[in-house]
Design an enzyme around this catalytic site. Structure first.
Site, PDB file in Angstrom:
ATOM      1  CE  LYS A   2      -0.003  -4.612   3.020  1.00 42.58           C
ATOM      2  NZ  LYS A   2      -0.417  -5.937   2.476  1.00 42.58           N
TER       3      LYS A   2
ATOM      4  CE1 TYR B  57      -3.320  -2.614   5.828  1.00 41.05           C
ATOM      5  CE2 TYR B  57      -3.211  -0.266   5.338  1.00 41.05           C
ATOM      6  CZ  TYR B  57      -3.274  -1.579   4.912  1.00 41.05           C
ATOM      7  OH  TYR B  57      -3.275  -1.853   3.564  1.00 41.05           O
TER       8      TYR B  57
ATOM      9  CB  THR C 200      -0.888  -0.020   1.273  1.00 39.40           C
ATOM     10  OG1 THR C 200      -1.489   1.253   1.441  1.00 39.40           O
ATOM     11  CG2 THR C 200      -0.085  -0.316   2.542  1.00 39.40           C
ATOM     12  CG  ASP C 201      -1.223   4.978  -0.855  1.00 44.65           C
ATOM     13  OD1 ASP C 201      -1.734   4.348   0.097  1.00 44.65           O
ATOM     14  OD2 ASP C 201      -1.864   5.828  -1.515  1.00 44.65           O
ATOM     15  CD  GLU C 202      -3.299   3.598   4.670  1.00 53.34           C
ATOM     16  OE1 GLU C 202      -3.016   3.533   5.875  1.00 53.34           O
ATOM     17  OE2 GLU C 202      -4.462   3.576   4.237  1.00 53.34           O
TER      18      GLU C 202
END
Ligand code: NAD
Ligand code: DAU
Length: 352
Positions: free
Chosen positions: A163, A159, A133-135
């Site tokens: 990741k 989260y 993810t970009d997060e």
């Protein structure tokens, strides 16, 4: 030839398997633990399709992973399985650590052992594609350029931290053991089969149910939206021609403030399924408490994927969001089946 897809009963995994089998003859072994987010109804269109084998199981189960790899001899693993909801990670991070970090580690270990036993030719062709993810890159100010693959990791939620940890493990398995990995970091997805705990499906669901449309904080947080089928086509492209050990950012250049997304959804619904009182669904918008540690802005620079692999999204935000609203209006049975029991408990805990 076969591929192993994990998290295949979730939102993106299910779209990926459906699109894969619509585009390829190659079989899919799909593995999913069927957590609250996993739904076999998402794969119902494949009932009776001999190219698809579903296995209920945990990516943290090393024995099961070894058995699946040995039995089906996949030429690739695509790892979607994860706990994926930021708000849930704030309430209870443990599952995120177990699945996103320990589970990813177990998958890498099983893949490493399997890869080591393959013939030279099969080992050279094997790929482990990790969906991220970009997060992991953290939050941008309004004027900073979009995230490239060189952006430093600065995860801010349990989260995104979990990741980020899995991305680092994937990288390490390539550098240390030579496992042929690929990593993709994608922006916010939307589209069919999106579980209605996330902003877009939640707003559609609540609007139609006459419930409040909850905006966290001032609603000016920016997300970069990509139609799920474009995410799936990007993953197929990376799997096909991505350079081993590389990461690829995936995004559609669609930065939108949350409040604007919600306004757009209200306007489409006003047109497609007007309220009986003739007022706009915008009447239902409510501003509430902000998400703790809420990242202000994400934006993906997908230049590398576009330039090196020639990928482009097929949908604009305007076309994708219309398709999405239409899908939810046409699939109210799907929504009703999952917005019972456990879902209601979550909603009352989060929005009381
Ligand atoms: P989702 O929550 O809808 O689906 C996750 C699936 O994984 C579910 O079917 C669940 O049952 C399964 N799962 C969870 N734990 C498991 C375990 N231990 N073993 C096997 N299966 C397990 O998530 P999603 O939105 O489809 O996201 C899929 C992947 O894409 C995730 O890795 C997520 O981090 C990543 N991603 C999501 C987005 C997005 O906007 N949704 C964007 C970028 C990246
Ligand atoms: O950026 C990619 C990520 O996008 C993925 O890695 C995650 O798996 C996925 O869940 C998604 O994370 P977000 O936190 O951005 O998605 P969510 O739909 O939960 O929230 C989108 C934005 O809307 C975010 O700024 C929080 C806000 N929001 C969300 C909900 C559920 C609200 O204002 N109100 C809400 O009720």
């Amino acid at each position: 030839m076969t591929i192993l897809v994990t998290g295949s009963a979730g939102f993106i995994g299910a779209n990926f398997v459906l699109d894969w089998l619509a585009n390829h003859e190659e079989a899919v072994i799909s593995l999913d633990k069927l957590t609250y987010a996993g739904n076999l109804e998402n794969l119902k269109g494949l009932d009776g399709d001999s190219r698809h084998t579903f296995v209920k199981g945990d990516i943290g189960d090393s024995e099961l992973l070894t058995e699946l790899l040995e039995t089906y001899q996949p030429r690739a693993v695509v790892n979607f399985a994860a706990e994926s909801h930021v708000d849930r990670s704030i309430h209870g991070p443990e599952d995120f650590i177990q699945t996103n970090i320990v589970g990813a580690f177990r998958m890498l270990e099983a893949a490493r052992a399997y890869h080591a036993r393959l013939s030279a030719q099969a080992a050279a062709a094997f790929r482990f594609l990790h969906v991220s993810t970009d997060e992991v890159y953290g939050s941008l100010s309004p004027t900073e350029p979009a995230f490239t693959e060189q952006h430093q990791y600065e995860p801010n939620s349990p989260y995104s931290a979990s990741k980020a940890a899995s991305d680092h493990l994937v990288r390490a398995y390539h550098h240390t053991y030579g496992l042929p990995v690929l990593t993709t970091n994608c922006s916010n997805n939307y589209g069919p089969y999106h579980f209605p705990e996330k902003l877009i499906p939640l707003v559609i669901h609540n609007a139609l149910a006459g419930k409040p449309l909850p905006i966290y904080g001032d609603g000016q947080q920016v997300r970069d939206w990509l139609y799920v089928k474009d995410h799936c086509s990007a993953i197929r492209r990376v799997l096909e021609d991505g350079i081993v050990g590389e990461t690829y950012n995936i995004g559609g250049w669609n930065e939108k403030a949350n409040i604007d997304v919600v306004h757009t959804l209200c306007d489409i619904l006003d047109h497609e399924q007007p309220r009986v009182d003739g007022l706009s669904y915008r009447q239902q918008i409510t501003f509430g408490k902000d998400r703790p540690g809420h990242d202000r802005r994400y934006a993906i620079d997908a230049t590398k994927l576009e330039r090196e692999l020639g990928w482009k999204p097929a949908e604009t935000f305007e076309s994708g969001i219309r398709k999405t609203v239409r899908w939810y209006l046409d699939n109210q049975g799907w929504v009703n089946n999952i917005t019972s029991g456990a879902y209601r408990d979550w909603v009352s805990r989060q929005y009381q």
